[in-house]
Design a protein around this motif. Sequence first.
Motif, mmCIF file in Angstrom:
data_model
loop_
_atom_site.group_PDB
_atom_site.id
_atom_site.type_symbol
_atom_site.label_atom_id
_atom_site.label_comp_id
_atom_site.label_asym_id
_atom_site.label_seq_id
_atom_site.Cartn_x
_atom_site.Cartn_y
_atom_site.Cartn_z
ATOM 1 N N ASP A 1 3.249 -27.444 10.072
ATOM 2 C CA ASP A 1 3.844 -28.340 11.066
ATOM 3 C C ASP A 1 2.876 -28.473 12.240
ATOM 4 N N MET B 1 3.902 -27.488 15.838
ATOM 5 C CA MET B 1 3.963 -26.064 16.166
ATOM 6 C C MET B 1 2.599 -25.534 16.609
ATOM 7 N N THR C 1 7.725 -21.430 18.262
ATOM 8 C CA THR C 1 6.661 -21.177 17.284
ATOM 9 C C THR C 1 6.655 -19.769 16.701
ATOM 10 N N TYR D 1 8.397 -19.518 13.421
ATOM 11 C CA TYR D 1 7.682 -20.342 12.438
ATOM 12 C C TYR D 1 6.384 -19.675 12.002
#
Length: 258
Positions: free
Chosen positions: A236, A239, A250, A253
């Motif tokens: 992504d 991010m 973040t 993730y």
Amino acid sequence: MNENIILSNEFSGLWTGRSPVRIVSLVPSLTEIFYYFGLDKYVVGVTRFCEHPKVKFPKPAKIGGTKNPSFDKIKKLNPDVIFASKEENNLADIERLSTICPVIVTDIVTIDDNLKVLEHFGIMFQKKKAASAVIKQHSSDFKKVIFADLKTAVYLIWKDPMMTVGGDTFISNMMLYAGFENLYFDATRYPEITMDKLIQDNPEYLLLSSEPYPFKEKHVEEFERMLPATKVILVDGQMFSWYGIRPLFTKKYFSSIL
């Protein structure tokens, strides 16, 4: 420099005792900050790439893209201040827009840079409490690199020509916190590379970003054929590249990638 172009580390003292009431944002990640700080009613113009927050501002005008925004549309909005970025906007556009009103230009390369801008926003918009809360979480999440054993990686932002990121970018800084050592850390900005060079470098990971080039699963398969020893994954791009409040999301993730 034009006195109406103000660098981000110099703007905290502006509008002392009052906040600007008409804001134009040329930077999607800065637009997100304004909403988060409850300043949505003051934002009169945004780019077509300002997709966050998903809850839209009350009828802000779309003034074009981050590159070549519409001067005429912005002038008609009669803004008190325009927010731009050294990273995303053209100097020629910034200089022309500075004839309308002050243009504040951010230059965010590291998490520390991001914290300073958030602090200045808190002062400028009298949102110190909201800014302090974000800064506190940022400081906790990014006080150290999470991964001790960094994996070598190349992060691609474009396909034809193939482009990666140098060490003087926010993306490169975020790669560290995601567990990756940028093989092009010694390069600057966004260098072009060839497939032969990529094969020679043989990174442990190849990160294909969702933006600005929209890499897809078919591209993963293409690179896997060329780099059989490399783990190729889609990531992504927001991010890794969006500063402002986006780094709040973040940590979880990044921990899922490796």
